[in-house]
Write an enzyme that holds these catalytic residues in place. Structure first.
Site, mmCIF file in Angstrom:
data_model
loop_
_atom_site.group_PDB
_atom_site.id
_atom_site.type_symbol
_atom_site.label_atom_id
_atom_site.label_comp_id
_atom_site.label_asym_id
_atom_site.label_seq_id
_atom_site.Cartn_x
_atom_site.Cartn_y
_atom_site.Cartn_z
ATOM 1 N N ALA A 1 -16.099 8.345 9.055
ATOM 2 C CA ALA A 1 -16.673 7.326 9.523
ATOM 3 C C ALA A 1 -16.882 7.557 11.132
ATOM 4 O O ALA A 1 -17.895 7.225 11.658
ATOM 5 C CB ALA A 1 -15.828 6.150 9.440
ATOM 6 N N TYR B 1 0.372 4.528 -2.070
ATOM 7 C CA TYR B 1 0.265 5.843 -1.664
ATOM 8 C C TYR B 1 1.176 6.729 -2.606
ATOM 9 O O TYR B 1 0.915 7.839 -2.883
ATOM 10 C CB TYR B 1 0.398 5.770 -0.377
ATOM 11 C CG TYR B 1 -0.328 5.395 0.433
ATOM 12 C CD1 TYR B 1 -1.771 4.917 0.039
ATOM 13 C CD2 TYR B 1 -0.203 4.640 1.797
ATOM 14 C CE1 TYR B 1 -2.674 4.330 0.665
ATOM 15 C CE2 TYR B 1 -0.964 3.901 2.608
ATOM 16 C CZ TYR B 1 -2.324 3.636 2.035
ATOM 17 O OH TYR B 1 -2.933 2.900 2.884
ATOM 18 N N ARG C 1 0.962 -1.174 0.088
ATOM 19 C CA ARG C 1 -0.091 0.061 0.206
ATOM 20 C C ARG C 1 0.790 1.274 0.110
ATOM 21 O O ARG C 1 0.455 2.529 -0.597
ATOM 22 C CB ARG C 1 -0.838 0.082 1.184
ATOM 23 C CG ARG C 1 -2.301 -0.909 1.085
ATOM 24 C CD ARG C 1 -3.334 -0.454 2.060
ATOM 25 N NE ARG C 1 -2.686 -1.004 3.678
ATOM 26 C CZ ARG C 1 -2.621 -2.188 3.990
ATOM 27 N NH1 ARG C 1 -2.916 -3.166 3.169
ATOM 28 N NH2 ARG C 1 -2.152 -2.290 5.259
ATOM 29 N N HIS D 1 -13.652 12.280 5.729
ATOM 30 C CA HIS D 1 -12.954 13.370 5.704
ATOM 31 C C HIS D 1 -11.495 13.287 5.160
ATOM 32 O O HIS D 1 -11.036 12.087 5.670
ATOM 33 C CB HIS D 1 -12.936 13.776 7.268
ATOM 34 C CG HIS D 1 -12.170 15.120 7.616
ATOM 35 N ND1 HIS D 1 -10.921 15.284 7.011
ATOM 36 C CD2 HIS D 1 -12.680 15.831 8.530
ATOM 37 C CE1 HIS D 1 -10.682 16.411 7.725
ATOM 38 N NE2 HIS D 1 -11.511 16.983 8.340
ATOM 39 N N TYR E 1 -12.242 9.797 0.357
ATOM 40 C CA TYR E 1 -13.377 9.311 1.109
ATOM 41 C C TYR E 1 -13.570 9.630 2.539
ATOM 42 O O TYR E 1 -12.531 9.938 3.257
ATOM 43 C CB TYR E 1 -12.931 7.748 1.232
ATOM 44 C CG TYR E 1 -13.861 6.900 1.812
ATOM 45 C CD1 TYR E 1 -15.603 6.793 1.566
ATOM 46 C CD2 TYR E 1 -13.612 6.044 2.950
ATOM 47 C CE1 TYR E 1 -16.090 5.777 2.249
ATOM 48 C CE2 TYR E 1 -14.185 5.307 3.687
ATOM 49 C CZ TYR E 1 -15.800 5.096 3.305
ATOM 50 O OH TYR E 1 -16.577 4.239 4.039
ATOM 51 N N ALA F 1 -20.500 2.052 8.884
ATOM 52 C CA ALA F 1 -21.353 3.071 8.320
ATOM 53 C C ALA F 1 -21.898 2.807 7.139
ATOM 54 O O ALA F 1 -21.246 2.402 6.303
ATOM 55 C CB ALA F 1 -20.622 4.497 8.415
ATOM 56 N N GLN G 1 -9.340 0.087 10.838
ATOM 57 C CA GLN G 1 -8.581 -0.895 10.172
ATOM 58 C C GLN G 1 -8.457 -2.180 10.740
ATOM 59 O O GLN G 1 -7.185 -2.822 10.519
ATOM 60 C CB GLN G 1 -7.312 -0.363 9.663
ATOM 61 C CG GLN G 1 -7.249 0.785 8.767
ATOM 62 C CD GLN G 1 -6.213 1.115 7.732
ATOM 63 O OE1 GLN G 1 -6.231 1.734 6.666
ATOM 64 N NE2 GLN G 1 -5.083 0.900 8.379
HETATM 65 C C1 LIG Z 1 -7.955 4.466 5.594
HETATM 66 S S1 LIG Z 1 -9.204 4.976 6.688
HETATM 67 C C2 LIG Z 1 -9.958 6.224 5.892
HETATM 68 C C3 LIG Z 1 -11.038 7.222 6.977
HETATM 69 C C4 LIG Z 1 -11.693 8.254 6.172
HETATM 70 N N1 LIG Z 1 -10.955 9.118 5.777
HETATM 71 C C5 LIG Z 1 -12.657 8.922 6.952
HETATM 72 O O1 LIG Z 1 -12.961 10.116 7.313
HETATM 73 O O2 LIG Z 1 -13.703 8.006 7.779
HETATM 74 C C6 LIG Z 1 -10.112 3.644 6.563
HETATM 75 C C7 LIG Z 1 -10.473 3.274 7.888
HETATM 76 O O3 LIG Z 1 -11.682 3.912 8.354
HETATM 77 C C8 LIG Z 1 -12.556 3.278 9.015
HETATM 78 N N2 LIG Z 1 -13.804 3.540 8.086
HETATM 79 C C9 LIG Z 1 -13.999 3.825 6.828
HETATM 80 N N3 LIG Z 1 -15.440 3.729 6.267
HETATM 81 C C10 LIG Z 1 -15.922 3.130 7.226
HETATM 82 C C11 LIG Z 1 -17.451 2.954 7.484
HETATM 83 N N4 LIG Z 1 -18.058 2.946 6.265
HETATM 84 N N5 LIG Z 1 -17.650 2.204 8.801
HETATM 85 C C12 LIG Z 1 -16.769 2.005 9.433
HETATM 86 N N6 LIG Z 1 -15.641 2.581 9.778
HETATM 87 C C13 LIG Z 1 -15.264 2.909 8.616
HETATM 88 C C14 LIG Z 1 -12.151 1.944 9.029
HETATM 89 O O4 LIG Z 1 -11.607 1.681 10.269
HETATM 90 C C15 LIG Z 1 -11.271 1.803 7.746
HETATM 91 O O5 LIG Z 1 -10.449 0.558 7.850
#
Ligand SMILES: C[S@@+](CC[C@H](N)C(=O)[O-])C[C@H]1O[C@@H](n2cnc3c(N)ncnc32)[C@H](O)[C@@H]1O
Length: 308
Positions: free
Chosen positions: A166, A112, A108, A136, A134, A249, A208
């Protein structure tokens, strides 16, 4: 007025197009008929970079600011979920999908670097660039911060517009307020492999979690060994039967969030999406700090952490 055609193929795109047309009707002074898909001509604005958040459910969460940045940019690059991508492509059929840089088994960190370079190539070419990430864009995401810093260091205007993360959805869906007990929020593998301490009296969020224990940064699915090691570490603070929540979510207004409550010890057998978040509710009652003078009997009725 909105019609399905070769550009608007799914129900989500159709609803989104209609929604956008409604906004244009409102901005145009109401009491008018607006045809969906007939967006205004793009204005030429200043060159530079804006990084915006798509929210988790683009149709509900994308702000008007985010939508207008997407419409006005010369180049739109997206790293968002498939629903958001379909909706963004209905606004901007020329949007570039940065998700194509991911591949099974690929490190990854390499992905990036490629995404960073892809964005910076457009920014350095003097274009007005909008990068959509995706949720914030600045929450648990390195690349958006890196490209904003790089552009500024090169004298190119760059800014970040927040989005709904999320974590923000989690507080709404689970009815939890981080102000009550505080919140400790950490990436699951970082918690596992480093000497990190948990405050089990606060809410704990592990991100994650499906990738727990993946030091190679190549895995995109859950593995039992990693989850077992994660549970072993959590048992230093919690009983095996402590109730935890697997949270996802929703990406669409017609979906419900996943809120699965289970015992901590059962985590290795559970099912995970790549984006599942582990929520660990606080353990026990708050204990008074013995170095702080005990309050008067009446004052104990009031929580010192009371908020509005
Ligand atoms: C790389 S981060 C990105 C987070 C994203 N930028 C945000 O604002 O939520 C990815 C992690 O965010 C969390 N995440 C992202 N989408 C989600 C969702 N739909 N429901 C719950 N957790 C989520 C999970 O822990 C996932 O492994």
């Amino acid at each position: 007025v909105c019609e399905a055609n070769e550009h608007v193929r799914t129900l989500e795109q159709l609803v989104h197009e209609a929604d956008q047309a409604l906004y244009r009707a409102k901005h145009g002074g109401r009491n008018r008929v607006v045809r969906a898909g007939g967006g205004e001509a793009r204005q030429s604005g200043p060159a530079g970079l804006v990084v915006v958040g798509s929210g988790i459910d683009f149709g509900r969460h994308a702000s008007e600011r985010c939508l207008s940045e997407i419409r006005e940019a010369e180049v739109v690059l997206c790293l968002v979920n498939p629903m958001a991508l379909a909706m963004i492509c209905s606004l901007r059929p020329d949007a570039i999908n940065l998700g194509l840089h991911y591949a099974p088994g690929k490190d990854r960190r390499e992905t990036y670097r490629e995404i960073d370079e892809r964005i910076m190539t457009e920014v350095r070419a003097g274009k007005r660039v909008c990068a959509v990430f995706y949720g914030h864009p600045g929450v648990f995401a390195d690349v958006p911060h890196v490209v904003v810093r790089k552009a500024r260091a090169e004298g190119i205007p760059a800014r970040m517009e927040p989005g709904i993360s999320a974590e923000a959805c989690l507080y709404a869906d689970l009815g939890l307020d981080p102000g009550r007990r505080g919140v400790q929020s950490m990436e699951a593998t970082q918690f596992m492999v480093y000497d990190r301490q948990l405050d089990s009296a606060s809410l704990v969020l592990l991100w994650q979690v499906a990738l727990a224990g993946d030091l190679s940064c190549t895995r995109l699915h859950a593995e039992r060994d990693g989850l077992t090691a994660l549970v072993d570490k959590l048992l230093r603070w919690y009983a095996p039967e402590h109730e935890v929540i697997l949270y996802e979510a929703a990406w669409l207004p017609i979906e419900k969030p996943r809120i699965e409550r289970l015992a901590l010890r059962d985590l290795p057998e559970a099912k995970y999406a790549e984006y599942t978040t582990l929520v660990i509710p606080p353990r026990g009652e708050l204990r008074w700090d013995s170095t702080i003078a005990a309050p008067q009997a009446r004052a104990t009725q009031v929580s010192p952490a009371a908020t509005h």
